[in-house]
Design an enzyme around this catalytic site. Sequence first.
Site, PDB file in Angstrom:
ATOM      1  N   ASP A 156       0.867  -1.167   0.000  1.00  0.00           N
ATOM      2  CA  ASP A 156       0.000   0.000   0.000  1.00  0.00           C
ATOM      3  C   ASP A 156       0.912   1.228   0.000  1.00  0.00           C
ATOM      4  O   ASP A 156       2.082   1.137   0.384  1.00  0.00           O
ATOM      5  CB  ASP A 156      -0.890  -0.043   1.242  1.00  0.00           C
ATOM      6  CG  ASP A 156      -1.896   1.088   1.303  1.00  0.00           C
ATOM      7  OD1 ASP A 156      -2.320   1.570   0.230  1.00  0.00           O
ATOM      8  OD2 ASP A 156      -2.256   1.494   2.415  1.00  0.00           O
ATOM      9  N   ASP A 163      -0.018   4.900   1.169  1.00  0.00           N
ATOM     10  CA  ASP A 163      -0.163   5.757   2.352  1.00  0.00           C
ATOM     11  C   ASP A 163      -0.171   4.908   3.619  1.00  0.00           C
ATOM     12  O   ASP A 163      -0.947   3.965   3.744  1.00  0.00           O
ATOM     13  CB  ASP A 163      -1.444   6.584   2.253  1.00  0.00           C
ATOM     14  CG  ASP A 163      -1.477   7.467   1.013  1.00  0.00           C
ATOM     15  OD1 ASP A 163      -0.404   7.707   0.436  1.00  0.00           O
ATOM     16  OD2 ASP A 163      -2.570   7.897   0.617  1.00  0.00           O
ATOM     17  N   CYS A 204      -6.498   2.856  -7.532  1.00  0.00           N
ATOM     18  CA  CYS A 204      -7.933   2.968  -7.780  1.00  0.00           C
ATOM     19  C   CYS A 204      -8.322   4.391  -7.411  1.00  0.00           C
ATOM     20  O   CYS A 204      -8.236   4.770  -6.241  1.00  0.00           O
ATOM     21  CB  CYS A 204      -8.730   1.982  -6.936  1.00  0.00           C
ATOM     22  SG  CYS A 204     -10.513   2.290  -7.058  1.00  0.00           S
ATOM     23  N   SER A 230      -8.876   7.542  -3.512  1.00  0.00           N
ATOM     24  CA  SER A 230     -10.202   8.118  -3.766  1.00  0.00           C
ATOM     25  C   SER A 230     -10.207   9.638  -3.726  1.00  0.00           C
ATOM     26  O   SER A 230     -11.206  10.258  -4.092  1.00  0.00           O
ATOM     27  CB  SER A 230     -11.233   7.566  -2.784  1.00  0.00           C
ATOM     28  OG  SER A 230     -10.965   8.019  -1.472  1.00  0.00           O
ATOM     29  N   TYR A 238      -5.595  13.225   2.358  1.00  0.00           N
ATOM     30  CA  TYR A 238      -5.138  13.006   0.988  1.00  0.00           C
ATOM     31  C   TYR A 238      -3.878  13.834   0.718  1.00  0.00           C
ATOM     32  O   TYR A 238      -3.774  14.976   1.140  1.00  0.00           O
ATOM     33  CB  TYR A 238      -6.219  13.340  -0.056  1.00  0.00           C
ATOM     34  CG  TYR A 238      -7.516  12.633   0.208  1.00  0.00           C
ATOM     35  CD1 TYR A 238      -7.650  11.277  -0.075  1.00  0.00           C
ATOM     36  CD2 TYR A 238      -8.587  13.307   0.756  1.00  0.00           C
ATOM     37  CE1 TYR A 238      -8.840  10.614   0.191  1.00  0.00           C
ATOM     38  CE2 TYR A 238      -9.776  12.650   1.018  1.00  0.00           C
ATOM     39  CZ  TYR A 238      -9.894  11.300   0.737  1.00  0.00           C
ATOM     40  OH  TYR A 238     -11.059  10.657   1.012  1.00  0.00           O
TER      41      TYR A 238
END
Length: 185
Positions: A11, A13, A93, A57, A23
């Site tokens: 991953d 973050d 994503c 996202s 973010y």
Amino acid sequence: MMPPVTTVLVDRDGVLCVDTRQYIKSVEELILIPRSLEAVHRLALAGLPVVIISNQSGVGRGFLTQQTLDEVTNALLAAIREAGGEIAGVYYCPHTPEDDCPCRKPKPGLVRRAASELGFDPTRAVMVGDHLCDVQLAKAVGARSILVLTGQGAEQLEAAQAAPPDAVAEDLLAAVPLILAWKGA
């Protein structure tokens, strides 16, 4: 018995860089976890490809553009290369949870795409993440999982007991000996 590990999925973050929970909206907001750079370097020395698999996202929510995400990614990759590491592929994503897309972790779309494009067997991978969805993703594709306590990992530890990871490590660098043992090194 699980097959030897040949690929490391990570991953972004909370594993490679600090999870701001707001973010990362610019290169200036990218703060690397120092030991993660050394970890990627050690994995490269061991001949293990490292692939970033990450939900982003913030793009779908309008907090940053795809261009900004690309700039942040390029800065991250440059820092990793400067520290002697290498990333074999980056798979994001950009969708929100409400989009219900097949590439959003814990769904297996990103790993399946990465495996197809990079030519690895997901059952011979290990997913290293700081969130329950990373553990769930590993289970969905038949990979091993390591929950790191950086990022949201310490908070996710209790929730992860419903679907326990194969191992828990302080951070990505602390996970390297486990990964190398699973590789058979």
